[in-house]
Design a protein around this motif. Structure first.
Motif, mmCIF file in Angstrom:
data_model
loop_
_atom_site.group_PDB
_atom_site.id
_atom_site.type_symbol
_atom_site.label_atom_id
_atom_site.label_comp_id
_atom_site.label_asym_id
_atom_site.label_seq_id
_atom_site.Cartn_x
_atom_site.Cartn_y
_atom_site.Cartn_z
ATOM 1 N N TYR A 1 -0.015 9.561 -10.495
ATOM 2 C CA TYR A 1 0.274 10.577 -9.406
ATOM 3 C C TYR A 1 1.718 10.782 -9.053
ATOM 4 C CZ TYR A 1 -4.377 11.698 -7.795
ATOM 5 O OH TYR A 1 -5.910 12.057 -7.717
ATOM 6 N N PRO B 1 1.997 11.516 -3.097
ATOM 7 C CA PRO B 1 1.932 9.910 -2.769
ATOM 8 C C PRO B 1 1.461 9.518 -3.977
ATOM 9 C CG PRO B 1 0.916 11.042 -0.825
ATOM 10 C CD PRO B 1 1.149 12.253 -1.808
ATOM 11 N N SER B 2 1.951 8.077 -4.275
ATOM 12 C CA SER B 2 1.642 7.482 -5.833
ATOM 13 C C SER B 2 1.391 6.078 -5.589
ATOM 14 C CB SER B 2 3.106 8.042 -6.400
ATOM 15 O OG SER B 2 4.173 7.672 -5.712
ATOM 16 N N PRO C 1 3.148 4.831 2.092
ATOM 17 C CA PRO C 1 2.162 5.683 1.978
ATOM 18 C C PRO C 1 2.984 6.984 2.563
ATOM 19 C CG PRO C 1 1.401 4.060 3.692
ATOM 20 C CD PRO C 1 2.794 3.678 2.993
ATOM 21 N N ALA C 2 2.537 8.234 2.640
ATOM 22 C CA ALA C 2 3.011 9.408 3.412
ATOM 23 C C ALA C 2 3.337 9.357 4.809
ATOM 24 C CB ALA C 2 2.184 10.613 3.009
ATOM 25 N N LEU D 1 -3.628 4.692 0.248
ATOM 26 C CA LEU D 1 -2.102 4.898 0.453
ATOM 27 C C LEU D 1 -1.474 5.534 -0.625
ATOM 28 C CD1 LEU D 1 -1.392 1.100 1.709
ATOM 29 C CD2 LEU D 1 -1.906 3.084 3.246
ATOM 30 N N GLU D 2 -2.339 5.651 -1.559
ATOM 31 C CA GLU D 2 -1.469 5.928 -3.212
ATOM 32 C C GLU D 2 -2.015 7.429 -3.738
ATOM 33 O OE1 GLU D 2 -1.798 2.849 -5.975
ATOM 34 O OE2 GLU D 2 -3.926 2.733 -5.704
ATOM 35 N N VAL D 3 -2.881 8.031 -3.026
ATOM 36 C CA VAL D 3 -3.605 9.139 -3.508
ATOM 37 C C VAL D 3 -2.902 10.425 -3.205
ATOM 38 C CG1 VAL D 3 -5.819 8.212 -3.665
ATOM 39 C CG2 VAL D 3 -5.095 9.477 -1.566
ATOM 40 N N SER D 4 -2.943 11.323 -4.187
ATOM 41 C CA SER D 4 -2.229 12.723 -3.869
ATOM 42 C C SER D 4 -2.986 13.366 -2.637
ATOM 43 C CB SER D 4 -2.470 13.363 -5.246
ATOM 44 O OG SER D 4 -1.924 14.838 -4.856
ATOM 45 N N HIS D 5 -2.018 14.033 -1.964
ATOM 46 C CA HIS D 5 -2.546 14.830 -1.098
ATOM 47 C C HIS D 5 -3.285 16.329 -1.365
ATOM 48 C CE1 HIS D 5 1.418 16.334 -1.500
ATOM 49 N NE2 HIS D 5 1.030 17.287 -0.789
ATOM 50 N N GLY E 1 -5.234 16.117 -4.103
ATOM 51 C CA GLY E 1 -6.575 15.804 -4.710
ATOM 52 C C GLY E 1 -7.580 16.251 -3.719
ATOM 53 N N PHE F 1 1.482 22.209 4.062
ATOM 54 C CA PHE F 1 2.612 22.918 3.242
ATOM 55 C C PHE F 1 3.564 21.921 2.683
ATOM 56 C CE2 PHE F 1 7.389 23.412 3.857
ATOM 57 C CZ PHE F 1 7.639 24.465 3.126
ATOM 58 N N ASN F 2 3.976 20.740 3.313
ATOM 59 C CA ASN F 2 4.415 19.597 2.597
ATOM 60 C C ASN F 2 3.522 18.589 2.799
ATOM 61 O OD1 ASN F 2 5.078 19.169 5.323
ATOM 62 N ND2 ASN F 2 6.761 17.975 4.978
ATOM 63 N N THR F 3 3.772 17.243 2.026
ATOM 64 C CA THR F 3 2.856 16.088 2.355
ATOM 65 C C THR F 3 2.703 15.718 3.765
ATOM 66 O OG1 THR F 3 4.191 15.422 0.377
ATOM 67 C CG2 THR F 3 2.593 13.838 1.226
ATOM 68 N N PRO F 4 1.374 15.699 4.153
ATOM 69 C CA PRO F 4 1.121 15.338 5.560
ATOM 70 C C PRO F 4 1.066 13.891 5.792
ATOM 71 C CG PRO F 4 -0.568 16.026 4.362
ATOM 72 C CD PRO F 4 0.262 16.296 3.278
ATOM 73 N N PRO F 5 1.031 13.390 6.964
ATOM 74 C CA PRO F 5 0.961 11.890 7.148
ATOM 75 C C PRO F 5 -0.814 11.679 6.655
ATOM 76 C CG PRO F 5 1.278 13.019 9.115
ATOM 77 C CD PRO F 5 1.340 14.124 7.885
ATOM 78 N N VAL F 6 -1.005 11.216 5.491
ATOM 79 C CA VAL F 6 -2.227 11.046 4.872
ATOM 80 C C VAL F 6 -3.110 10.043 5.732
ATOM 81 C CG1 VAL F 6 -3.540 10.284 2.946
ATOM 82 C CG2 VAL F 6 -1.489 11.833 2.593
ATOM 83 N N LEU F 7 -2.664 8.705 5.820
ATOM 84 C CA LEU F 7 -3.461 7.797 6.423
ATOM 85 C C LEU F 7 -3.822 8.387 7.832
ATOM 86 C CD1 LEU F 7 -3.764 4.033 6.104
ATOM 87 C CD2 LEU F 7 -3.261 5.002 8.329
#
Lengths: 355, 355
Positions: free
Chosen positions: A7, A10-11, A194-195, B36-40, B42, B230-236
């Protein structure tokens, strides 16, 4: 089956980061409480925040002239905060891709922007190298790695004004001479955490020179003054960042990581150049060590979906190229083991044999 | 020993939220990868983001006139973004504490602020109730719960302009009539999620009326248009928020939580009023259900440190009062079980017997 995480962000993060974060979500620093539910003012998290900032300084050799802060909002918010804090009237920008363009767009809300050069003419497949900086420009903004297009500035431009760099996708992958920079910033979700957290390393005496009033949260000085704890910071992303930084130190530091990244990228670019089905998309000298973009050669174009399926079946995750480029993109950030790169190469070779 | 988490924020989360988050850090949605490491981008995380926004709407009965977005930066950034997006020239604010004052300070960067009333004269120990809103004011900003001082607006003011509310420390603890609000915002780290995400519920047709240019990230319309991606959100933090929202639904929804909160607070306030060592610090009618502030009665003042130690030894975490108030503060957010409140009461009773 082993999954290989390519990815773009996040990667992939190190197993060390993931395991320690999972443990802390259940019991943080022996408190008996979850990392998700502890006060950011408690001594255990203050220690995390302080250690993370100190390790950034140690690993990147950040001089005392600069300070490290962690903020929310992503690099996209920094596209505005950087000129808002640093630009009096005019700054120069190098347009090397979508994110550079976005940085330019936001800087125009603040002042005059001198776009010194752009590689938009060739879909950002190269880094422009000959340009002149406007004489009254206050800083020169570069994007050191272009995640979408797979180009990287392997040589930092030599200019006679301070640099500002978006290093979102290659920070911690090469040494930085901070004496040249008024600011470096990076969304953490590629090479760090993480993001949810963005790292900003800013030269302290470059602040305080603009006339505009700065609302509290948009003023870097607010966060520097409060040791990056003016308001509640993104606790878990900072904890995870600390784990990654510790792992980087254990690995031997930035130069060791840089060497490993060069080796990993070479393995994949060599295969792209050798394999008759594929070709790279960018100028060879500007190829990114972080994001390797490639497409099927024209005569094999119809195999693209088949390769995508074949690679997926082999455990390759996230190798679909960005829609602006098409084809494939394999991101080889610091945490990516060479074994995964070799597995991708093997998949490309097996696919070649079949066709 | 069982720990009872009375932190004011970041604060207690349900076991359900903590366990599911820990699991997802190791393996998210069966992907074989860490959260922690997946694309937002996805499909698994897009589903999380969509479901979380939908559940906010369902639980709070948010009408179609309003939209829900998740941003980074904390409520402190919203102190500026709210007037920046919503105030043409003038807005009214009620000053009920430190955070309300901070909201007023940032609004002054944008336009004229009419502070209708303040309880600063009595260290914010009550909610002002008689005041007049300036006739040309565009919205009226309230802070529904004052975390530091332990007061809460149990009756939402009836005014003839739209309301805007900072509900950082009591969102999801009472039903909201959104027809009265142009915006509601809340840092998530009290009643929803770990630190790192802020929830904004904004009336769509209240946007787009200001003349000032809005940089992309500071414009709510940017985030609404892109479904809060819009941009990478705070995923967790968003994943954890979804777990809390699911748990709220399973508990029976907001009215059930409200009733439980009333019961929990009553248990503690009754003890404070009964126990000869302690007294509450705020006007009885304005006592917060979320943050219960109390001090030692004057004649027992010297026992304060002893009680702090005694309570700590009994497993009570985070009951030290904010430095602006002193004494003690027990935060009883939605995830706090009544058993913990009873344990605190028992500790107070045992301490009383000893002295």
């Amino acid at each position: 089956m082993k999954k290989h995480n390519f990815y773009a962000g996040p990667s992939i993060l190190s197993e060390y980061t993931i395991k320690n974060t999972a443990d802390a979500v259940l019991n943080f620093a022996g408190t008996g409480l979850s990392l998700l539910e502890v006060s950011h003012r408690g001594k255990e998290f203050v220690a995390v925040n302080d250690e993370a900032r100190a390790l950034v300084k140690e690993l990147l050799d950040v001089p005392e002239t600069h300070e490290v802060i962690f903020l929310g909002g992503g690099a996209s918010l920094q596209f505005y905060m950087i000129p808002f804090n640093l630009m009096k009237k005019k700054a120069s920008y190098l347009d090397t891709g979508t994110w550079a363009s976005n940085a330019i767009k936001e800087a125009k809300f603040v002042g005059e922007v001198d776009v010194v050069a752009s590689s938009a003419d060739k879909n950002y497949t190269y880094i422009p190298k000959n340009y002149t900086i406007a004489p009254d420009s206050e800083y020169f903004h570069i994007t050191t790695n272009n995640t979408i297009y797979g180009t990287e500035l392997h040589k930092i431009p030599e200019v006679n004004i301070p640099l500002v760099a978006d290093m979102s996708s290659d920070i911690f992958s090469f040494p930085v001479d901070f004496s040249k920079y008024n600011a470096v910033y990076a969304g953490a979700q590629k090479n760090l955490a993480p993001a949810g957290v963005t790292i900003i390393i800013v030269r302290k005496d470059a602040l305080g020179h603009v006339d505009r009033p700065l609302p509290t949260m948009l003023d870097y000085r607010t966060h520097i003054k409060k040791d990056s704890m003016f308001n509640t910071p993104p606790v878990l992303p900072i904890f995870s960042a600390l784990q990654t930084l510790k792992w980087y130190k254990e690995q031997g530091g930035i130069k060791v990581l840089q060497k490993k990244n060069q080796e990993k990228a070479a393995v994949l670019y060599d295969e792209i150049d050798r394999n008759k089905l594929f070709r790279g998309t960018v100028a060879v000298e500007d190829r990114s060590l972080m994001n390797v973009c490639f497409v099927m050669n024209d005569e094999y174009k119809e195999l693209e979906d088949k390769f995508a399926d074949f690679a997926k079946a082999a455990g390759m995750i996230g190798i679909k190229g960005h829609r602006s480029v098409g084809g494939f993109r394999a991101s080889l950030y610091n945490a990516m083991p060479i074994e995964s790169v070799k597995a991708l190469v093997q998949t490309m070779q097996e696919f070649e044999k079949k066709h």
